[in-house]
Write a protein that holds these residues in place. Structure first.
Motif, mmCIF file in Angstrom:
data_model
loop_
_atom_site.group_PDB
_atom_site.id
_atom_site.type_symbol
_atom_site.label_atom_id
_atom_site.label_comp_id
_atom_site.label_asym_id
_atom_site.label_seq_id
_atom_site.Cartn_x
_atom_site.Cartn_y
_atom_site.Cartn_z
ATOM 1 N N VAL A 184 0.841 -1.194 0.000
ATOM 2 C CA VAL A 184 0.000 0.000 0.000
ATOM 3 C C VAL A 184 0.879 1.248 0.000
ATOM 4 O O VAL A 184 0.581 2.238 -0.676
ATOM 5 C CB VAL A 184 -0.953 0.010 1.215
ATOM 6 C CG1 VAL A 184 -1.599 1.384 1.379
ATOM 7 C CG2 VAL A 184 -2.044 -1.035 1.053
ATOM 8 N N ALA A 188 0.805 4.120 -2.835
ATOM 9 C CA ALA A 188 0.320 5.436 -2.410
ATOM 10 C C ALA A 188 0.781 6.563 -3.323
ATOM 11 O O ALA A 188 0.120 7.606 -3.416
ATOM 12 C CB ALA A 188 0.750 5.707 -0.968
ATOM 13 N N TYR A 190 0.510 6.734 -6.294
ATOM 14 C CA TYR A 190 -0.481 6.880 -7.353
ATOM 15 C C TYR A 190 -1.830 7.364 -6.826
ATOM 16 O O TYR A 190 -2.814 7.395 -7.568
ATOM 17 C CB TYR A 190 -0.679 5.552 -8.088
ATOM 18 C CG TYR A 190 0.551 5.077 -8.819
ATOM 19 C CD1 TYR A 190 0.937 5.679 -10.012
ATOM 20 C CD2 TYR A 190 1.330 4.037 -8.319
ATOM 21 C CE1 TYR A 190 2.070 5.239 -10.697
ATOM 22 C CE2 TYR A 190 2.459 3.596 -8.997
ATOM 23 C CZ TYR A 190 2.826 4.213 -10.180
ATOM 24 O OH TYR A 190 3.945 3.787 -10.850
ATOM 25 N N SER A 191 -1.865 7.708 -5.549
ATOM 26 C CA SER A 191 -3.112 8.214 -4.989
ATOM 27 C C SER A 191 -3.438 9.578 -5.591
ATOM 28 O O SER A 191 -2.555 10.420 -5.775
ATOM 29 C CB SER A 191 -3.001 8.328 -3.465
ATOM 30 O OG SER A 191 -4.210 8.814 -2.916
ATOM 31 N N ASN A 193 -4.747 13.270 -5.761
ATOM 32 C CA ASN A 193 -4.977 14.453 -4.929
ATOM 33 C C ASN A 193 -6.325 15.049 -5.357
ATOM 34 O O ASN A 193 -6.403 15.810 -6.325
ATOM 35 C CB ASN A 193 -3.845 15.462 -5.130
ATOM 36 C CG ASN A 193 -3.975 16.678 -4.233
ATOM 37 O OD1 ASN A 193 -5.068 17.087 -3.852
ATOM 38 N ND2 ASN A 193 -2.851 17.279 -3.889
ATOM 39 N N LEU A 223 -7.002 6.733 0.649
ATOM 40 C CA LEU A 223 -6.293 6.953 -0.612
ATOM 41 C C LEU A 223 -7.301 6.833 -1.751
ATOM 42 O O LEU A 223 -8.224 6.013 -1.684
ATOM 43 C CB LEU A 223 -5.181 5.912 -0.795
ATOM 44 C CG LEU A 223 -4.088 5.877 0.274
ATOM 45 C CD1 LEU A 223 -3.162 4.686 0.031
ATOM 46 C CD2 LEU A 223 -3.296 7.172 0.283
ATOM 47 N N PHE A 224 -7.128 7.636 -2.759
ATOM 48 C CA PHE A 224 -8.043 7.621 -3.901
ATOM 49 C C PHE A 224 -7.299 7.105 -5.133
ATOM 50 O O PHE A 224 -6.293 7.696 -5.551
ATOM 51 C CB PHE A 224 -8.601 9.022 -4.159
ATOM 52 C CG PHE A 224 -9.454 9.542 -3.040
ATOM 53 C CD1 PHE A 224 -10.808 9.263 -2.997
ATOM 54 C CD2 PHE A 224 -8.900 10.298 -2.019
ATOM 55 C CE1 PHE A 224 -11.603 9.732 -1.958
ATOM 56 C CE2 PHE A 224 -9.673 10.782 -0.985
ATOM 57 C CZ PHE A 224 -11.030 10.491 -0.952
ATOM 58 N N PHE A 225 -7.789 5.993 -5.686
ATOM 59 C CA PHE A 225 -7.140 5.366 -6.833
ATOM 60 C C PHE A 225 -8.090 5.291 -8.030
ATOM 61 O O PHE A 225 -9.317 5.274 -7.872
ATOM 62 C CB PHE A 225 -6.702 3.937 -6.487
ATOM 63 C CG PHE A 225 -5.624 3.851 -5.449
ATOM 64 C CD1 PHE A 225 -4.343 4.326 -5.704
ATOM 65 C CD2 PHE A 225 -5.877 3.276 -4.210
ATOM 66 C CE1 PHE A 225 -3.344 4.236 -4.752
ATOM 67 C CE2 PHE A 225 -4.885 3.184 -3.247
ATOM 68 C CZ PHE A 225 -3.618 3.663 -3.521
ATOM 69 N N ALA A 237 -12.273 4.945 -3.232
ATOM 70 C CA ALA A 237 -11.686 5.369 -1.957
ATOM 71 C C ALA A 237 -11.237 4.123 -1.203
ATOM 72 O O ALA A 237 -12.042 3.215 -0.955
ATOM 73 C CB ALA A 237 -12.712 6.150 -1.145
ATOM 74 N N ARG A 240 -6.262 2.737 3.769
ATOM 75 C CA ARG A 240 -4.969 2.072 3.845
ATOM 76 C C ARG A 240 -4.703 1.444 5.203
ATOM 77 O O ARG A 240 -3.864 0.544 5.314
ATOM 78 C CB ARG A 240 -3.845 3.050 3.508
ATOM 79 C CG ARG A 240 -3.753 4.267 4.402
ATOM 80 C CD ARG A 240 -2.627 5.160 3.928
ATOM 81 N NE ARG A 240 -2.668 6.474 4.549
ATOM 82 C CZ ARG A 240 -1.876 7.481 4.203
ATOM 83 N NH1 ARG A 240 -0.995 7.302 3.230
ATOM 84 N NH2 ARG A 240 -1.967 8.646 4.793
ATOM 85 N N ILE A 259 -1.762 12.000 -12.465
ATOM 86 C CA ILE A 259 -1.595 11.503 -11.105
ATOM 87 C C ILE A 259 -0.149 11.664 -10.645
ATOM 88 O O ILE A 259 0.118 12.100 -9.525
ATOM 89 C CB ILE A 259 -2.027 10.018 -11.020
ATOM 90 C CG1 ILE A 259 -3.522 9.880 -11.318
ATOM 91 C CG2 ILE A 259 -1.716 9.444 -9.637
ATOM 92 C CD1 ILE A 259 -3.993 8.454 -11.426
#
Length: 283
Positions: A184, A188, A190-191, A193, A223-225, A237, A240, A259
Protein backbone atom coordinates in the motif's frame (compact mmCIF):
# COMPACT_ATOMS: atom_id res chain seq x y z
CA UNK A 1 -61.38 -17.08 -20.80
CA UNK A 2 -64.12 -17.44 -18.20
CA UNK A 3 -63.85 -15.86 -14.75
CA UNK A 4 -63.43 -19.16 -12.86
CA UNK A 5 -60.53 -20.29 -15.08
CA UNK A 6 -58.91 -16.87 -14.84
CA UNK A 7 -59.08 -16.92 -11.03
CA UNK A 8 -57.59 -20.42 -10.97
CA UNK A 9 -54.73 -19.30 -13.18
CA UNK A 10 -54.10 -16.22 -11.01
CA UNK A 11 -54.07 -18.41 -7.89
CA UNK A 12 -51.56 -20.81 -9.47
CA UNK A 13 -49.45 -17.86 -10.65
CA UNK A 14 -49.50 -16.35 -7.13
CA UNK A 15 -48.35 -19.59 -5.50
CA UNK A 16 -45.58 -20.01 -8.06
CA UNK A 17 -44.57 -16.36 -7.67
CA UNK A 18 -44.32 -16.62 -3.85
CA UNK A 19 -42.08 -19.69 -4.12
CA UNK A 20 -39.97 -17.96 -6.77
CA UNK A 21 -39.76 -14.80 -4.64
CA UNK A 22 -38.33 -16.78 -1.73
CA UNK A 23 -35.67 -18.26 -4.01
CA UNK A 24 -34.95 -14.80 -5.45
CA UNK A 25 -34.45 -13.25 -2.00
CA UNK A 26 -31.92 -15.94 -1.10
CA UNK A 27 -30.02 -15.33 -4.35
CA UNK A 28 -30.29 -11.57 -3.80
CA UNK A 29 -28.39 -11.95 -0.53
CA UNK A 30 -25.51 -13.71 -2.31
CA UNK A 31 -25.44 -11.14 -5.12
CA UNK A 32 -25.43 -8.14 -2.77
CA UNK A 33 -23.08 -9.36 -0.07
CA UNK A 34 -21.00 -12.23 -1.49
CA UNK A 35 -20.63 -12.03 -5.26
CA UNK A 36 -20.94 -8.26 -5.93
CA UNK A 37 -20.24 -6.67 -2.54
CA UNK A 38 -20.13 -2.92 -2.11
CA UNK A 39 -18.63 -0.85 -3.54
CA UNK A 40 -18.43 -3.05 -6.67
CA UNK A 41 -22.15 -3.70 -7.06
CA UNK A 42 -22.72 -0.87 -9.53
CA UNK A 43 -19.34 -1.00 -11.28
CA UNK A 44 -19.11 -4.69 -12.14
CA UNK A 45 -22.55 -6.00 -12.99
CA UNK A 46 -24.59 -6.28 -9.80
CA UNK A 47 -27.66 -4.65 -11.32
CA UNK A 48 -27.30 -6.71 -14.48
CA UNK A 49 -27.11 -9.88 -12.38
CA UNK A 50 -30.23 -9.00 -10.40
CA UNK A 51 -32.19 -8.21 -13.55
CA UNK A 52 -31.18 -11.53 -15.12
CA UNK A 53 -32.15 -13.57 -12.06
CA UNK A 54 -35.38 -11.60 -11.59
CA UNK A 55 -36.45 -12.22 -15.18
CA UNK A 56 -35.77 -15.95 -15.04
CA UNK A 57 -37.12 -16.52 -11.54
CA UNK A 58 -39.94 -14.01 -11.03
CA UNK A 59 -41.25 -13.51 -14.57
CA UNK A 60 -40.50 -16.51 -16.78
CA UNK A 61 -41.69 -19.30 -14.45
CA UNK A 62 -44.89 -17.69 -13.09
CA UNK A 63 -45.85 -16.49 -16.59
CA UNK A 64 -45.54 -20.02 -17.99
CA UNK A 65 -47.68 -21.29 -15.12
CA UNK A 66 -50.38 -18.71 -15.88
CA UNK A 67 -50.41 -19.59 -19.59
CA UNK A 68 -50.40 -23.39 -19.28
CA UNK A 69 -52.24 -24.06 -16.00
CA UNK A 70 -55.76 -25.38 -16.46
CA UNK A 71 -57.54 -27.11 -13.54
CA UNK A 72 -59.94 -28.72 -16.03
CA UNK A 73 -57.20 -30.96 -17.42
CA UNK A 74 -56.74 -34.55 -16.31
CA UNK A 75 -54.58 -34.83 -13.17
CA UNK A 76 -51.76 -36.63 -15.02
CA UNK A 77 -51.65 -33.98 -17.75
CA UNK A 78 -51.73 -31.18 -15.18
CA UNK A 79 -48.85 -32.73 -13.22
CA UNK A 80 -46.90 -33.21 -16.45
CA UNK A 81 -47.47 -29.56 -17.48
CA UNK A 82 -46.34 -28.25 -14.10
CA UNK A 83 -43.33 -30.57 -14.13
CA UNK A 84 -42.26 -29.27 -17.55
CA UNK A 85 -42.66 -25.68 -16.33
CA UNK A 86 -40.64 -26.45 -13.20
CA UNK A 87 -37.90 -28.15 -15.23
CA UNK A 88 -37.69 -25.22 -17.66
CA UNK A 89 -37.44 -22.75 -14.81
CA UNK A 90 -34.83 -24.79 -12.94
CA UNK A 91 -32.67 -25.09 -16.05
CA UNK A 92 -33.03 -21.40 -16.89
CA UNK A 93 -32.36 -20.40 -13.27
CA UNK A 94 -29.31 -22.66 -13.07
CA UNK A 95 -27.91 -21.02 -16.19
CA UNK A 96 -28.66 -17.56 -14.76
CA UNK A 97 -26.96 -18.36 -11.44
CA UNK A 98 -23.95 -19.80 -13.26
CA UNK A 99 -23.64 -16.68 -15.46
CA UNK A 100 -23.96 -14.23 -12.54
CA UNK A 101 -21.58 -16.23 -10.34
CA UNK A 102 -19.04 -16.67 -13.15
CA UNK A 103 -18.94 -12.95 -13.96
CA UNK A 104 -18.57 -11.69 -10.38
CA UNK A 105 -15.51 -9.53 -9.63
CA UNK A 106 -12.97 -11.99 -8.21
CA UNK A 107 -9.72 -10.02 -8.24
CA UNK A 108 -9.10 -6.32 -7.65
CA UNK A 109 -5.62 -6.02 -9.14
CA UNK A 110 -3.49 -2.93 -8.58
CA UNK A 111 -1.21 -2.60 -11.59
CA UNK A 112 0.74 0.37 -12.91
CA UNK A 113 -1.17 2.99 -10.92
CA UNK A 114 -4.76 1.73 -11.03
CA UNK A 115 -7.08 -1.01 -9.80
CA UNK A 116 -8.50 -3.43 -12.36
CA UNK A 117 -11.35 -5.79 -11.55
CA UNK A 118 -11.09 -9.27 -13.03
CA UNK A 119 -14.23 -11.45 -13.18
CA UNK A 120 -14.03 -15.05 -12.06
CA UNK A 121 -14.09 -16.47 -15.59
CA UNK A 122 -10.87 -14.57 -16.42
CA UNK A 123 -8.87 -15.90 -13.46
CA UNK A 124 -7.53 -18.75 -15.59
CA UNK A 125 -5.87 -16.17 -17.86
CA UNK A 126 -3.54 -15.21 -14.98
CA UNK A 127 -2.00 -18.68 -15.02
CA UNK A 128 -2.71 -19.22 -11.31
CA UNK A 129 -4.13 -22.43 -9.88
CA UNK A 130 -6.23 -22.89 -6.73
CA UNK A 131 -3.15 -23.31 -4.54
CA UNK A 132 -1.65 -20.07 -5.85
CA UNK A 133 -4.90 -18.17 -5.33
CA UNK A 134 -5.24 -19.50 -1.78
CA UNK A 135 -2.09 -17.56 -0.84
CA UNK A 136 -3.90 -14.29 -1.52
CA UNK A 137 -7.43 -15.26 -0.45
CA UNK A 138 -8.55 -13.32 2.62
CA UNK A 139 -11.98 -14.92 2.61
CA UNK A 140 -13.66 -12.04 0.80
CA UNK A 141 -13.88 -11.20 -2.87
CA UNK A 142 -12.71 -9.38 -4.78
CA UNK A 143 -9.27 -10.45 -3.58
CA UNK A 144 -6.90 -7.49 -3.45
CA UNK A 145 -3.71 -8.03 -5.46
CA UNK A 146 -0.59 -5.93 -6.01
CA UNK A 147 1.38 -6.39 -9.23
CA UNK A 148 5.09 -6.06 -8.54
CA UNK A 149 6.26 -3.94 -11.45
CA UNK A 150 10.02 -3.21 -11.47
CA UNK A 151 11.13 0.35 -10.70
CA UNK A 152 14.13 0.07 -13.03
CA UNK A 153 13.22 1.84 -16.29
CA UNK A 154 14.86 -0.72 -18.58
CA UNK A 155 13.10 -3.61 -16.86
CA UNK A 156 9.83 -1.70 -16.80
CA UNK A 157 9.87 -0.98 -20.55
CA UNK A 158 10.84 -4.59 -21.27
CA UNK A 159 7.84 -5.71 -19.23
CA UNK A 160 5.64 -3.11 -20.94
CA UNK A 161 6.67 -4.49 -24.33
CA UNK A 162 5.73 -7.96 -23.12
CA UNK A 163 2.39 -6.64 -21.88
CA UNK A 164 1.62 -5.12 -25.28
CA UNK A 165 2.54 -8.33 -27.12
CA UNK A 166 1.02 -10.89 -24.76
CA UNK A 167 -1.25 -9.79 -21.92
CA UNK A 168 -1.73 -6.68 -19.74
CA UNK A 169 -0.02 -6.26 -16.38
CA UNK A 170 -3.17 -7.16 -14.43
CA UNK A 171 -3.13 -10.67 -15.92
CA UNK A 172 0.51 -11.42 -15.07
CA UNK A 173 -0.05 -13.86 -12.21
CA UNK A 174 3.67 -14.45 -11.72
CA UNK A 175 3.98 -10.81 -10.55
CA UNK A 176 1.10 -11.01 -8.08
CA UNK A 177 1.83 -10.02 -4.49
CA UNK A 178 -0.49 -9.53 -1.50
CA UNK A 179 -1.92 -6.02 -1.23
CA UNK A 180 -0.56 -5.62 2.29
CA UNK A 181 0.55 -2.51 4.19
CA UNK A 182 4.01 -2.55 2.61
CA UNK A 183 2.61 -2.61 -0.90
CA UNK A 184 0.00 0.00 0.00
CA UNK A 185 2.90 2.32 0.78
CA UNK A 186 4.32 1.64 -2.69
CA UNK A 187 0.93 2.19 -4.31
CA UNK A 188 0.32 5.44 -2.41
CA UNK A 189 2.38 7.42 -4.92
CA UNK A 190 -0.48 6.88 -7.35
CA UNK A 191 -3.11 8.21 -4.99
CA UNK A 192 -5.13 11.03 -6.54
CA UNK A 193 -4.98 14.45 -4.93
CA UNK A 194 -8.72 15.03 -5.10
CA UNK A 195 -8.89 18.78 -4.27
CA UNK A 196 -6.20 19.52 -6.88
CA UNK A 197 -7.76 17.24 -9.49
CA UNK A 198 -11.29 18.58 -9.02
CA UNK A 199 -10.21 22.21 -9.23
CA UNK A 200 -11.83 23.65 -12.34
CA UNK A 201 -13.71 20.41 -13.07
CA UNK A 202 -17.44 19.63 -12.93
CA UNK A 203 -19.30 20.93 -9.88
CA UNK A 204 -21.15 17.60 -9.77
CA UNK A 205 -17.86 15.75 -9.32
CA UNK A 206 -16.88 18.10 -6.50
CA UNK A 207 -20.20 17.56 -4.75
CA UNK A 208 -19.81 13.78 -4.95
CA UNK A 209 -16.36 14.02 -3.40
CA UNK A 210 -17.50 16.37 -0.63
CA UNK A 211 -20.47 14.14 0.18
CA UNK A 212 -18.13 11.20 0.68
CA UNK A 213 -15.58 13.21 2.67
CA UNK A 214 -18.29 14.48 5.00
CA UNK A 215 -19.62 10.95 5.55
CA UNK A 216 -16.45 9.76 7.28
CA UNK A 217 -14.75 11.19 10.35
CA UNK A 218 -11.12 10.88 9.29
CA UNK A 219 -9.91 11.15 5.69
CA UNK A 220 -6.20 10.92 6.57
CA UNK A 221 -6.20 7.15 5.98
CA UNK A 222 -8.12 7.33 2.70
CA UNK A 223 -6.29 6.95 -0.61
CA UNK A 224 -8.04 7.62 -3.90
CA UNK A 225 -7.14 5.37 -6.83
CA UNK A 226 -8.29 4.92 -10.41
CA UNK A 227 -10.61 1.96 -10.79
CA UNK A 228 -11.17 0.23 -14.12
CA UNK A 229 -14.39 -1.66 -13.56
CA UNK A 230 -16.31 -3.77 -15.97
CA UNK A 231 -18.79 -1.01 -16.80
CA UNK A 232 -16.57 2.06 -16.69
CA UNK A 233 -13.75 3.95 -15.03
CA UNK A 234 -14.20 5.45 -11.59
CA UNK A 235 -12.30 6.67 -8.53
CA UNK A 236 -12.28 4.31 -5.56
CA UNK A 237 -11.69 5.37 -1.96
CA UNK A 238 -9.37 2.92 -0.19
CA UNK A 239 -8.70 2.77 3.55
CA UNK A 240 -4.97 2.07 3.85
CA UNK A 241 -5.21 1.30 7.55
CA UNK A 242 -8.03 -1.24 7.28
CA UNK A 243 -6.93 -2.39 3.78
CA UNK A 244 -10.52 -2.06 2.63
CA UNK A 245 -12.45 -0.39 -0.17
CA UNK A 246 -14.80 2.26 1.20
CA UNK A 247 -16.67 3.70 -1.74
CA UNK A 248 -16.63 4.06 -5.49
CA UNK A 249 -17.03 7.66 -6.57
CA UNK A 250 -18.77 8.11 -9.91
CA UNK A 251 -16.03 10.47 -11.09
CA UNK A 252 -13.85 9.76 -14.15
CA UNK A 253 -10.24 9.33 -12.96
CA UNK A 254 -7.33 11.45 -14.23
CA UNK A 255 -4.70 10.02 -16.54
CA UNK A 256 -1.64 8.35 -15.04
CA UNK A 257 0.46 11.37 -16.10
CA UNK A 258 -1.82 13.72 -14.16
CA UNK A 259 -1.59 11.50 -11.11
CA UNK A 260 2.19 11.33 -11.14
CA UNK A 261 3.07 14.84 -12.38
CA UNK A 262 0.03 16.92 -11.54
CA UNK A 263 -2.53 18.42 -13.89
CA UNK A 264 -0.53 21.43 -15.10
CA UNK A 265 2.78 19.64 -15.65
CA UNK A 266 1.05 16.70 -17.37
CA UNK A 267 -0.65 19.16 -19.71
CA UNK A 268 2.68 20.82 -20.56
CA UNK A 269 4.35 17.44 -21.15
CA UNK A 270 1.46 16.41 -23.40
CA UNK A 271 1.79 19.60 -25.46
CA UNK A 272 5.57 19.17 -25.67
CA UNK A 273 5.23 15.58 -26.88
CA UNK A 274 2.63 16.71 -29.40
CA UNK A 275 4.98 19.37 -30.76
CA UNK A 276 7.83 16.86 -31.02
CA UNK A 277 5.55 14.47 -32.90
CA UNK A 278 4.59 17.20 -35.41
CA UNK A 279 8.24 18.15 -35.87
CA UNK A 280 9.18 14.52 -36.58
CA UNK A 281 6.43 14.31 -39.18
CA UNK A 282 7.57 17.58 -40.75
CA UNK A 283 11.15 16.29 -41.11
Amino acid sequence: MDKKLCLSKIKALSIHFCISLLIFLILLFFILFQWYPPPFFSTDGGWQGIRLIAFVDLILGPTLTFVIFNPGKARKLLIMDLSVIGLCQVLALAWGIWAVHNERPYFAVFADGAFYTLPFYQVKETGLNKTDIAKFDSGNTPIKIYVDIPADKAKYFALLTKAVKTKPFEFMGDLYRPFDHDNVKRAARYSINMPAYLKGESAVWGRRYRDFASSIQDTSNILFFSLHGRYGKYIVAFDRKALAFRKVLDIPPPSIDEIVWGKQKAKKLHQLNKQRHHQQIAH
